[in-house]
Write a protein that holds these residues in place. Structure first.
Motif: not given
Lengths: 336, 544
Positions: B129, B132-134, B137-138, B420, B423, B459-460, B462
C-alpha cells in the motif's frame, strides 16, 4: 523611469532632521507589516478551506488524482501520512503552526517540498515578469511620447494602438506571435529554449497588453501636464519646449504609471499562467495551474502566499516611489 | 504588376525551385540506420509526478517509462504474447500457478542482476500500500505471491485462475525495476527509476524535460524489435509542451522531432507538410463510447436506450468534427483487440424507428419545446462531460448528438465538469449518459467494464461499470472467460459477452481511443508498442 525615482537630497535632509517624521514612518511601517501578516493569514485560511470544500478526497489527489483506483489500504496510508485523518480544525491549526515557522509542507503531486518547488520556479517567473514590465514601460512611453508630440495623426494612431494592445488576450497574442515570428519568418523558437532568443516571444506576449494600459494612462497624464499651470509658468520663465516636456511633464506622467505597477504585477502573474504554459517555460504560473488541476492543496496555498507577498511588496514599493516622485504626498503627510 | 516585371520574377522563382530541389536531392537518404544524435520528444500529456509507473500508474508514465523499463512479456502486432524479459512460461493444470523462465544475461543499469528474486520484489512493491499503485495493483488482483523456484525461474501463485495474467504483465505499469533501487526512498526512486531498458534516466528538470541517455550494456529487446544490441540514439530529450498549438509550431520549426496528443485539426494541417509524418496508434482495451446508465429512469427501459441510440447521428458527427482522422466503431472493444465484435446494424441512424420505440414505451406526448413527455415528466437525460478526458472535438460531437437526439424528443443536458466534480457526479449515480476512456491490454477489460462487481464503488468512489449492467448470465460468461486458458473457447465467450452488451443497447460506440503522433520525416524507425500503444525509441534513428 529610473530617472524619475532619484531623490531630492534636500528633502532627505529635512526628513532625517525631524523626530516626528521618524515616528510617523515607523508607525506607517508597523501598520504595513501588520497588514501583511493579516493578509497572509487570510489568504492561507481562505485557500485552505476553499480547497477542502470542493468535493473529492484529498487522499485521492495524493494517489494520482481523482478517479484513481487506489486501494483502501493505500488511501488509509496516505491519509495517515499527511494527517488527513485528523479533524479539519486540527489540520488547520497544525497547518497554521507550520506556516508560522515557514514550513509550507510538501506537494502531493510532485513529492517535493513546496519551498523547493517555489524556489525552483520563482526565479524564471520573476525574470519574465521584470523583463515584461520593463518592456511594457518602454513600449508605453515610446507610444505616449510619440503620440503626444507627433501631431494629430500620431495621436489618433497611438491611441488606437493602445486600445487594441490592451484588449488583446494573452493566449491569442502568444499563438499569433508564434505563427508570425516562428512558423512564418523562422526568426525565433516557438517554445522556450535556453538563452535570450527563447525569452523574446514570452516577454512580448506579456508586455504588449500591459503597454496598452500603461500607454493610455501615460498619454493622458502627459497631455494633462503640458496644459497645466506649472508648465505655463515654466514656459513663461523661458524654458524651451523640449525641456518642458522631458523635465516637467514626463515626471508628472510617471505618477499614475507608477501607481499602476502594483496592479501590473498582479496582471503579469496571471498572464504568466498562460504564457508559461503556451511557451512551456518553467515558472510559478505553470506550477499553480497544474497544482489547481491536481488539487495539490499545499502547493496551491504556497504559490498563492508567495504571490500575495510579492503583490504587497510591490504595492509598498510603489507607495514609496510615489512619495519620492510627488513631493506633495510627503507635505500632505507632514500636515496631517 | 506589369508584364515586363513578371518575367524576371518567374525566372528567379524557377531558379529558386531548381536550387531547392537540388538541396532536397542532396539531403542524406540513408537506408542503413545512423548511430548517434539526440532526439527531442515533446509530450502534450501531463508531466508525471513520478517516473516509476508502479506509483499511481497512468498513461504519461507509461509513454516515458517505455524508454527505460521493460516487462516480462510483450505482444506482437497480431496480438500474440511474445518473450521479453521472460523467455518461456507454463501454467499449472489447476491454473493457480505460473512458472516464468527468465533471461539469464540481463543486468539492471545499476549493476544489480535480473533474477527471480527481482521479479518477486517488484510484485511485492506493486502490492505494498505504501507504493500507492492503482493500475498495477488492480492487474495483480489475483496474484497472491511470487517465489523463486531457482535463480532464473519465478513462480506466480494465484488465488484463482487468471487468463488475463500475461496481458496484465505486458503492460508498462508492471515493468520490472532494480530491487536495489526500489529499496531507496520513494522520492528518490520517482526521480531516477532503474530498469533494464535501452535508455537510462539521467536528469529531470521539472516543467522542462527529462534527459534519457543510451544504455550501452543493453541486451534485452522484446522479440519483435527491429534490431539487436544497443539503441541507435545517443540520448532523448523528453520535453513537456502542454499547449497543442505551440507543440505543433515547435515540430514545424524543428525545435522538436516528435509530438504526441495530436488533435484532429493538427493532423489535417500536417497532411500537406512533406517534412512531417503521422502515426495513428489507437489504444487497446475499450473503444470510446457513450454509456447509458441502465440503473435509473429513463434508460432503465431498453426501448428508450435503443431510441436514443437510433436517434444519435454519430457517423455524420464523427466525419465532420474529426475530419476523417478516426473511424467509426461499432464495438465495445478497440479495433486492435482481436476478440472485438462489431455490430454495425444495431447502430443505424433511424429517427422513424426512434419515434416508434418512444411511442411504444409510453413517451407519447410532446411539450411546447418538442421534447417527449410521459406522466407529466419530460424525457430529460444528464450527460456530465469531463473536459480533462474529452478533447474539444469530442465535446462538439456530443453537442451534435444533443441536437440530433432532440429531433426524437430527448433533452440532453451536457454538463462540462472538471475531473474531480465529474467523478463526484458518477459516484452519486447522478447521470444518465457518460463517456469515459479505459485503457487495458486484452478483452478482460469487458469484465472490468460490464461485470456487476464493477458497479460497487472502490474506496475512492470509483467504479468502472458506468452503464450499470447487472446481468448474472453475463457475469458468469465473463468470469468463465477470465479463468480458462483455451484461447478459442475464451474468444467465443468474449464474443457472447459483447453480443449481450451491444444487443442490450447499454453503450453507443464512437471510435477507438485516439492516440496520434507526428514526427519529422527524418526520424526513422519509430514504432508504438502493440501493448498499450506507447512509442518506443529503441529502433529509432535520425537520418540527418
Amino acid at each position: 523611469m529610473a530617472g524619475s525615482l532619484t531623490l531630492d537630497p534636500s528633502q532627505l535632509a529635512r526628513a532625517g532632521g525631524q523626530r516626528g517624521r521618524q515616528s510617523r514612518w515607523l508607525r506607517w511601517l508597523l501598520l504595513r507589516l501588520g497588514g501583511v501578516v493579516f493578509v497572509l493569514w487570510a489568504v492561507a485560511s481562505v485557500t485552505f478551506f476553499a480547497l477542502r470544500l470542493i468535493p473529492g478526497d484529498p487522499a485521492e489527489a495524493i494517489l494520482g488524482g481523482p478517479g484513481s483506483q487506489a486501494s483502501e489500504e493505500a488511501l488509509a496510508q496516505a491519509r495517515a501520512h499527511y494527517g488527513l485523518d485528523q479533524p479539519l480544525a486540527t489540520q488547520y491549526l497544525v497547518y497554521l503552526g507550520r506556516l508560522a515557522i515557514g514550513d509550507l509542507g510538501s506537494s502531493y503531486a510532485l513529492r517535493q517540498s513546496v519551498v523547493s518547488v517555489i524556489g525552483d520556479t520563482l526565479g524564471p517567473t520573476l525574470v519574465l515578469a521584470v523583463l515584461s514590465l520593463a518592456a511594457a514601460v518602454l513600449i508605453a512611453l515610446t507610444l505616449a511620447v510619440w503620440s503626444t508630440r507627433g501631431g494629430r495623426g500620431a495621436a489618433a494612431l497611438g491611441s488606437t494602438l493602445e486600445i487594441v494592445a490592451a484588449a488583446v488576450p494573452h493566449f491569442w497574442l502568444a499563438i499569433s506571435l508564434i505563427l508570425v515570428f516562428s512558423t512564418t519568418l523562422g526568426w525565433l523558437p516557438p517554445v522556450s529554449v535556453p538563452g535570450v532568443a527563447g525569452l523574446v516571444l514570452p516577454v512580448l506576449t506579456l508586455a504588449v497588453p500591459l503597454a496598452g494600459f500603461l500607454g493610455q494612462v501615460m498619454r493622458e497624464a502627459l497631455l494633462d501636464a503640458m496644459e497645466s499651470p506649472f508648465v505655463l509658468a515654466a514656459r513663461a520663465r523661458g524654458e524651451g519646449e523640449g525641456g518642458l516636456f522631458w523635465r516637467h511633464a514626463l515626471r508628472h506622467a510617471a505618477i499614475p504609471a507608477v501607481g499602476l505597477v502594483g496592479w501590473a504585477f498582479g496582471s503579469l502573474i496571471s498572464g504568466a499562467v498562460v504564457v508559461e504554459t503556451i511557451f512551456a517555460r518553467q515558472g510559478l504560473g505553470r506550477s499553480l495551474l497544474s497544482a489547481v488541476q491536481s488539487r495539490d492543496v499545499p502547493l496551491v496555498i504556497g504559490v498563492v502566499l508567495v504571490v500575495a507577498l510579492g503583490y504587497m511588496l510591490v504595492t509598498t514599493l510603489t507607495d514609496l516611489a510615489d512619495r519620492l516622485i510627488d513631493p506633495r504626498l510627503n507635505r500632505r503627510a507632514q500636515q496631517a | 504588376m506589369t508584364r515586363t516585371r513578371t518575367l524576371p520574377l518567374l525566372i528567379a522563382a524557377s531558379s529558386a525551385i531548381v536550387l531547392l530541389s537540388g538541396c532536397a536531392a542532396a539531403a542524406p537518404q540513408n537506408t542503413e540506420p545512423v548511430k548517434g544524435g539526440t532526439l527531442v520528444y515533446a509530450t502534450g500529456d501531463a508531466e508525471p509526478s513520478c517516473l516509476d509507473p508502479h506509483v499511481g500508474g497512468n498513461f504519461p508514465q507509461a509513454i516515458i517509462s517505455t524508454q527505460y523499463l521493460e516487462s516480462l512479456v510483450s505482444k506482437n502486432v497480431d496480438g500474440e504474447v511474445i518473450a521479453w524479459l521472460a523467455t518461456e512460461w507454463t501454467v499449472a493444470d489447476d491454473g493457480l500457478s505460473w512458472d516464468f523462465t527468465l533471461r539469464d544475461d540481463v543486468t539492471f543499469t545499476d549493476g544489480t542482476p535480473f533474477t527471480a528474486d527481482a521479479v518477486a520484489a517488484n510484485v511485492a512493491h506493486l502490492k505494498d500500500p505504501a507504493t500507492a499503485s492503482s493500475t498495477g495493483y488492480l492487474a495483480l488482483d489475483k496474484v497472491a505471491s511470487v517465489e523463486s523456484v531457482d535463480e532464473h525461474t519465478a513462480r506466480f501463485n494465484l488465488t484463482e485462475p487468471d487468463s488475463a495474467l500475461l496481458d496484465s504483465l505486458s503492460q508498462p505499469w508492471l515493468a520490472i525495476e532494480s530491487p536495489a533501487a526500489l529499496q531507496r526512498p520513494q522520492e528518490v526512486n520517482c526521480e531516477s527509476p532503474v530498469g533494464t531498458g535501452p535508455f537510462v534516466v539521467t536528469g529531470w528538470n521539472r516543467q522542462q524535460s527529462v534527459t534519457l541517455e543510451r544504455n550501452d550494456d543493453y541486451v534485452s529487446p522484446p522479440a519483435d524489435a527491429a534490431h539487436e544490441g544497443v539503441a541507435y540514439l545517443d540520448a532523448i530529450e523528453w520535453r513537456f509542451l502542454p499547449d497543442s498549438a505551440s507543440r505543433y509550431a515547435a515540430l514545424r520549426a524543428g525545435t522538436v522531432d516528435v509530438i504526441d496528443s495530436v488533435q484532429p485539426d493538427t493532423i489535417i494541417a500536417a497532411e500537406d507538410d512533406d517534412a512531417i509524418e503521422h502515426i495513428d496508434a489507437p489504444r487497446p482495451g475499450a473503444s470510446n463510447r457513450i454509456e447509458l446508465n441502465s440503473s435509473v429512469a429513463p434508460f432503465d427501459d431498453i426501448a428508450v436506450r435503443e431510441a436514443f441510440i437510433r436517434s444519435a447521428n454519430v457517423d455524420d458527427a464523427v466525419s465532420s468534427l474529426l475530419f476523417g482522422t478516426a473511424d467509426r466503431s461499432y464495438s465495445a472493444l478497440s479495433s486492435i483487440e482481436k476478440a472485438g465484435v462489431s455490430e454495425p446494424d444495431l447502430f443505424d441512424y433511424d429517427q422513424k424507428e426512434a419515434a416508434r420505440l418512444l411511442d411504444e414505451a409510453g413517451w407519447t406526448e410532446k411539450d411546447d419545446d418538442g421534447y417527449r413527455v410521459k406522466n407529466g415528466k419530460r424525457l430529460e437525460v444528464d450527460f456530465p462531460v469531463s473536459t480533462n478526458q474529452s478533447i474539444p472535438a469530442e465535446v462538439s460531437l456530443f453537442e451534435q448528438l444533443q441536437s440530433t437526439t432532440k429531433e426524437a424528443g430527448f433533452k440532453v443536458n451536457l454538463e462540462p465538469l472538471d475531473l474531480s466534480s465529474w467523478y463526484g457526479v458518477l459516484g452519486e449515480n447522478d447521470y444518465n449518459l457518460v463517456s469515459a476512456p479505459y485503457t487495458k491490454v486484452g478483452p478482460d477489460v469487458l469484465r472490468i467494464l460490464f461485470h456487476s462487481d464493477s458497479t460497487i464503488p472502490a474506496p475512492s468512489g470509483y467504479f468502472a461499470n458506468h452503464a450499470q449492467v447487472k446481468d448474472p448470465a453475463l457475469d458468469a460468461v465473463l468470469d468463465r472467460a477470465s479463468e480458462i486458458t483455451d484461447e478459442d473457447e475464451r474468444q467465443e465467450l468474449y464474443a457472447e459477452a459483447q453480443k449481450t452488451i451491444l444487443d442490450g443497447y447499454f453503450i453507443l460506440p464512437l471510435y477507438d481511443q485516439q492516440n496520434h503522433y507526428l514526427l519529422r520525416s527524418d526520424v526513422e524507425g519509430l514504432r508504438t508498442m502493440p501493448t498499450v500503444a506507447t512509442p518506443t525509441l529503441f529502433d529509432t534513428w535520425l537520418d540527418r
